[in-house]
Design an enzyme around this catalytic site. Structure first.
Site, PDB file in Angstrom:
ATOM      1  N   GLU A   1      65.121  47.165  42.857  1.00  0.00           N
ATOM      2  CA  GLU A   1      64.477  46.391  41.799  1.00  0.00           C
ATOM      3  C   GLU A   1      65.193  46.594  40.472  1.00  0.00           C
ATOM      4  O   GLU A   1      65.256  47.718  39.966  1.00  0.00           O
ATOM      5  CB  GLU A   1      63.017  46.836  41.700  1.00  0.00           C
ATOM      6  CG  GLU A   1      62.146  46.002  40.806  1.00  0.00           C
ATOM      7  CD  GLU A   1      60.688  46.414  40.940  1.00  0.00           C
ATOM      8  OE1 GLU A   1      60.006  45.889  41.843  1.00  0.00           O
ATOM      9  OE2 GLU A   1      60.236  47.281  40.158  1.00  0.00           O
ATOM     10  N   CYS A   2      65.772  45.535  39.930  1.00  0.00           N
ATOM     11  CA  CYS A   2      66.472  45.555  38.645  1.00  0.00           C
ATOM     12  C   CYS A   2      67.610  46.587  38.681  1.00  0.00           C
ATOM     13  O   CYS A   2      68.675  46.307  39.214  1.00  0.00           O
ATOM     14  CB  CYS A   2      65.505  45.801  37.500  1.00  0.00           C
ATOM     15  SG  CYS A   2      66.138  45.277  35.886  1.00  0.00           S
ATOM     16  N   GLY A   3      67.420  47.789  38.140  1.00  0.00           N
ATOM     17  CA  GLY A   3      68.455  48.812  38.237  1.00  0.00           C
ATOM     18  C   GLY A   3      68.809  49.122  39.678  1.00  0.00           C
ATOM     19  O   GLY A   3      69.970  49.370  40.014  1.00  0.00           O
TER      20      GLY A   3
ATOM     21  N   GLY B   1      66.048  42.434  43.758  1.00  0.00           N
ATOM     22  CA  GLY B   1      65.648  41.410  42.799  1.00  0.00           C
ATOM     23  C   GLY B   1      65.472  41.961  41.402  1.00  0.00           C
ATOM     24  O   GLY B   1      65.351  43.173  41.203  1.00  0.00           O
TER      25      GLY B   1
END
Length: 447
Positions: A330-332, A428
């Site tokens: 997620e993101c990072g 994502g």
């Protein structure tokens, strides 16, 4: 249940510093439950250190009123007092025409008294006008007190008191904090610097905030105001309603948690454990291999700051590359799954490259729809989430996405959740919350 909301007149007025200081001061004699309004990850880490209780997020975009009340009761029922830090200005939300996503919305939902915090630099009589304006804007709110921040001295405070009391004799003046750069906290591109990077320095800073609050504010008055809050109850018809989907499993989830990955909602962990998952925390920076598990959860954080060290930990990279279970980034965590971050080699499990940019690439509440069943959701189900990132993906050679973004940006062309390895890997930008996406924990906890 005693509760109080600390709300700013705007952003950057000192909400986190003073709210955390209040939590720390109150914790010396009370069992304090901290909360943060909005989707922020970083402020709650300060609250948690100050109170030794996990800070929780309350958000009227992710949650309806019943869910906010239920979550609040779940975490506050055995606590002496709950302190709720607001987000931005009191009335800022997702729209100029309603209060969804705002501090005001949550305060009204919980019938919680509000203490207004303002930056009082160069203000005297205007402070009274600001208070009267905030109180009259929405009379359903219970604004009971005010704290002045960054005052020049005793003379300045006296003028503020005289002006405010002349125009509003009912508002309680809780106190004032002097101008002191030593009280400020470091900033980074996502907000305040997260705590794991400098734990000892942070603890010393929180002690300073707590001591300053004790010296400058009327702590007993804060408790008194919280004691006057109205009671509320969850609708009896819905008292057994679950906040998220629960399907009992016996899975093991390895959670990346260190300086580079630490953006997590504690309620997500609770939801996973309610689904029967056993959580195992590990460090992609410092450990040599991922622990025995069925699923790896790579949360958000600042992998770009630690990209060189992440890249150099070859044994961990090999361990994750050879892992044959499910991986959610997620993101990072998404960035870590790609070929590289700013040229530093990463996991190469998603065929794309992550690069940092000087400007925000995504900053929004998110609404999305799952295009297929995947490891964090179910086909056709809608979810609410949040995105905030300065990175973007380039050289994307993947064309399989798990969810469409209807509000927000996503990775590319309003799509998010790149899927690879036959669906076992999803990455994502949308930060998922177990209430905004009630299928998240149950799906991720499946074996």
């Amino acid at each position: 249940m005693k509760r109080i909301v600390i709300a700013g007149t705007s952003s950057m007025v000192g909400k986190t510093t003073i709210s955390t200081g209040i939590m720390k001061a109150l914790s010396k004699k009370n069992n304090v439950q901290p909360y943060k309004i909005g989707p922020d990850y970083i402020d709650p880490t300060y609250h948690t250190e100050a109170t030794e209780n996990k800070s929780r997020n309350l958000d009227s975009f992710f949650m309806d009123k019943l869910q906010i009340r239920s979550l609040f009761k779940k975490h506050s029922k055995n606590k002496d007092i709950s302190v709720i830090e607001g987000v931005r200005g009191l009335y800022e939300g997702i729209s100029p025409y309603n209060d969804i996503g705002s501090t005001a919305s949550v305060a009204k939902t919980l019938n919680a008294p509000v203490i207004l915090l303002m930056d009082a630099r160069s203000l005297t009589r205007s402070a009274a006008a600001i208070i009267k304006g905030f109180k009259s804007f929405d009379t359903e709110l219970n604004i009971k007190g005010v704290i002045f921040n960054k005052i020049r001295g005793e003379g300045h405070l006296n003028k503020l008191k005289e002006a405010v009391k002349y125009y509003d004799n009912e508002i309680e003046i809780i106190g004032a904090i002097p101008r002191d750069e030593g009280l400020s906290v470091s900033q980074r591109h996502l907000g305040l610097v997260p705590t794991p990077e400098n734990k000892q320095g942070l603890l010393e800073r929180i002690d300073l905030w707590g001591n300053t609050v004790e010296e400058c504010l009327d702590i007993e008055k804060i408790v008194e105001l919280s004691d006057k809050s109205f009671d509320f109850c969850v609708d009896e018809k819905n008292k057994d309603e679950t906040l998220w989907k629960v399907e009992k499993n016996n899975s093991k989830i390895a959670v990346a948690f260190d300086e580079s990955f630490n953006f997590y909602y504690w309620d997500n962990f609770d939801a996973m454990e309610e689904n029967g998952a056993k959580l195992k925390f590990f460090s992609p920076l410092n450990d040599s291999e991922v622990p025995d598990c069925d699923t790896i959860y790579l949360g958000g954080g600042y992998p770009e700051i630690f990209s060189e060290k992440l890249s150099e930990n070859k044994s961990m990279i090999d361990s994750i590359r050879n892992f044959d279970g499910k991986i959610y980034g997620e993101c990072g965590g998404l960035m870590y799954l790609t070929n590289s971050i700013d040229g530093k080699e990463m996991l190469k499990l998603i065929d794309a490259n992550a690069v940092m940019t000087p400007n925000v690439q995504g900053l929004s509440y998110v609404k999305g729809t799952f295009e297929k069943d995947c490891i964090i959701g179910e086909k056709s189900k809608e979810f609410k989430a949040h995105e905030f990132h300065y990175s973007k993906l380039i050289n994307i050679n993947e064309n399989d996405f798990s969810y469409r973004i209807n509000r927000g940006k996503g990775i590319i062309n309003s799509m998010d959740g790149i899927t690879s390895k036959g669906g076992d890997i999803v990455g994502g930008y949308a930060h998922q919350h177990c209430i905004g996406n009630p299928y998240f924990a149950a799906s991720l906890s499946k074996i």
